[in-house]
Design an enzyme around this catalytic site. Structure first.
Site, PDB file in Angstrom:
ATOM      1  N   HIS A 185      35.353  40.397  50.748  1.00 55.83           N
ATOM      2  CA  HIS A 185      35.868  39.783  49.539  1.00 55.83           C
ATOM      3  C   HIS A 185      34.898  39.041  48.789  1.00 55.83           C
ATOM      4  CE1 HIS A 185      38.517  36.625  47.605  1.00 55.83           C
ATOM      5  NE2 HIS A 185      38.607  37.878  46.615  1.00 55.83           N
ATOM      6  N   GLU A 238      32.464  40.982  47.098  1.00 58.26           N
ATOM      7  CA  GLU A 238      33.046  41.682  45.961  1.00 58.26           C
ATOM      8  C   GLU A 238      32.972  40.689  44.729  1.00 58.26           C
ATOM      9  OE1 GLU A 238      37.149  41.095  43.856  1.00 58.26           O
ATOM     10  OE2 GLU A 238      37.486  41.833  45.924  1.00 58.26           O
ATOM     11  N   HIS A 239      33.060  39.279  44.699  1.00 56.18           N
ATOM     12  CA  HIS A 239      32.763  38.364  43.847  1.00 56.18           C
ATOM     13  C   HIS A 239      31.340  38.613  43.418  1.00 56.18           C
ATOM     14  CE1 HIS A 239      36.539  35.825  43.805  1.00 56.18           C
ATOM     15  NE2 HIS A 239      36.904  36.545  44.568  1.00 56.18           N
ATOM     16  N   GLU A 247      40.636  29.952  46.222  1.00 57.06           N
ATOM     17  CA  GLU A 247      41.685  31.179  46.036  1.00 57.06           C
ATOM     18  C   GLU A 247      42.469  31.159  47.241  1.00 57.06           C
ATOM     19  OE1 GLU A 247      39.837  34.914  45.366  1.00 57.06           O
ATOM     20  OE2 GLU A 247      38.649  34.180  43.588  1.00 57.06           O
TER      21      GLU A 247
END
Length: 468
Positions: free
Chosen positions: A76, A79-80, A156
């Site tokens: 993840h 992905e950023h 997040e």
């Protein structure tokens, strides 16, 4: 970051719709053609000529279940970082060009895949292919853009999990349901490991998994196969593989031998919730017709106001505010079957769980009725047709299928297989999956004397990142 926080019914409706999106589309769909570039990149084209718009998606066969030990969240995190620029398109250029050309974009990470997508006018398809092909191999990461993004990911996690009692419960359920398989890890990563991720970790993960032969291109919209093939060969076909792609090898989950249970008490929980997950087969691992029968079972048992659980607990007994069930069969290695319920205000969790158990026992012993089978099939097939109305759903259906062990043919043939499910198939599926030894039961309780403040079950474990 753009994260949807949904209520209980919406959350599990989302689970259902996600499953619908990865399921087969009716044969009446005009075309879904696939071909493979010389470098091994698979391409799927789904023409939809209702508007001069295309949805372009690149899927990588890698997710949180493929992360190195001690680096949960790195899939993840990468992905950023994929939005941080290349030499050709420096930081900020990607989003600026998409917006200037009237498009929108996003990305998401799951346990089995990571995907990046854009929706844009068809005459800009070459632009988004150029952008995506460039960052597949030429990503530039520096501490000055990596370290601040890590803080974003940490925030997040606090927002989506640490500050949401139902998400905490869901995280614990996964961790207990799976003893050794990496599906036990949260997609966003453990709070103890995410802060320790480094630029070197992200680069190593990038170099180990991002290459054409490990990617799938899906284009849905106002295009022809020939148009997509020409552009794909121009932009992606010139890329060379940086490593040999091998089958994913993951720890095999042992057969469960005893039920498990976890209780989370949190002052922020609005009301008690009981939620149970059963380890099950997925579409990729099931015997013929087995996963389809589980889809029918989940819908009949808890798919809406006419379902068995809702009618018994909410309408007849009036002991629950809501109750339902779900089946997620889109895992590469396994699936989950689940039930849930919450007592009416002032009620206790024990009667709700007891009644859920009674309904499950009846289903195991007697199966569902012919009327339930007919109604459930109609609901599933109608939802599948509705999902076709959005080209993004079309693209997502095939991308999810191809990254989780199923095929284009599986997607197209699903309605016929649902139509073929018989009463005895559903009863057999129930007897197999509703084995308490294969389950983990989670209970969320408000702290004594606490004020209401949350506690709705969390969405599926997919992280959606909107880079602005």
């Amino acid at each position: 970051m753009s994260f949807q926080r949904r209520g209980l019914k919406a959350a599990f409706a989302g689970l259902f719709l996600l499953a619908v999106f990865v399921r087969p589309l009716p044969a009446a769909q005009p075309l879904a053609e696939t071909f493979t570039l010389n470098n091994g990149m698979q391409v799927v084209v789904i023409p939809d000529h209702r508007a001069p718009v295309v949805t372009h998606m690149v899927w990588y066969r890698v997710g949180s279940a493929d992360e190195p030990q001690g680096q949960t969240g790195v899939a993840h995190f990468l992905e950023h970082l994929m939005f941080k620029g290349t030499t050709k398109y420096p930081a900020g250029a990607y989003n600026r060009l998409i917006r200037e050309n009237g498009g929108d974009d996003n990305a998401f990470t799951s346990k089995d895949y990571t995907a990046y997508f854009q929706r844009i006018a068809k005459d800009r398809l070459g632009l988004v292919m150029d952008l995506e092909a460039d960052r597949m191999q030429n990503l530039v990461l520096k501490d000055e853009n990596v370290l601040p993004e890590l803080k974003v990911v940490e925030e997040e996690r606090r927002e989506r999990t640490d500050n949401d009692p139902s998400s905490i419960l869901g995280e614990q359920l996964d961790a207990i349901l799976y003893l050794v398989h990496p599906y036990r890890k949260p997609v966003i990563g453990w709070s103890t490991e995410v802060p320790n991720l480094t630029r070197a970790d992200a680069i190593a993960f990038y170099k180990a998994h991002y290459t054409p032969a490990n990617a799938i291109l899906v284009v849905a919209g106002d295009v022809t196969v020939d148009e997509v093939k020409k552009l794909a060969e121009e932009h992606y076909g010139r890329l060379t593989n940086t490593f040999d792609v091998k089958p994913r090898e993951r720890a095999k989950e042992p057969d469960p031998v005893a039920p498990r249970r976890v209780t989370v008490t949190d002052a922020r929980a609005a009301s008690p919730i009981v939620q149970r997950s059963y380890l099950s087969v997925s579409y990729a691992t099931a015997e013929k017709g087995e996963a389809e029968a589980l889809d029918v079972l989940a819908e009949a048992l808890g798919g809406g106001a006419t379902s068995r659980l809702y009618k018994k607990l909410v309408v007849e007994k009036r002991i629950a505010s809501y109750a339902g069930a779900w089946y997620t069969g889109d895992g590469l290695d396994s699936g989950t079957f689940g039930v849930y319920g919450s007592p009416v205000p002032g009620g206790k969790i024990e009667p709700v769980e007891t009644e859920i158990d009674a309904v499950l026992a009846d289903i195991k012993a007697n199966g569902i009725t012919a009327d339930e089978l007919k109604r459930t099939k109609a609901t599933l097939l109608a939802s599948n047709v509705y999902a076709r109305d959005n080209q993004g759903n079309l693209a997502r259906a095939f991308g999810t299928a191809l990254t989780t062990g199923t095929t284009v043919a599986d997607v197209l043939e699903w309605p016929d297989r649902i139509a073929a499910v018989k009463l005895e198939d559903v009863k057999a599926a129930a007897a197999k999956v509703l084995d308490i030894r294969r389950s983990v039961t989670g209970v969320l309780l408000p702290a004594p004397g606490s004020a209401a403040g949350g506690g709705e079950p969390s969405p599926p474990s997919i992280s959606n990142s909107s880079q602005q």
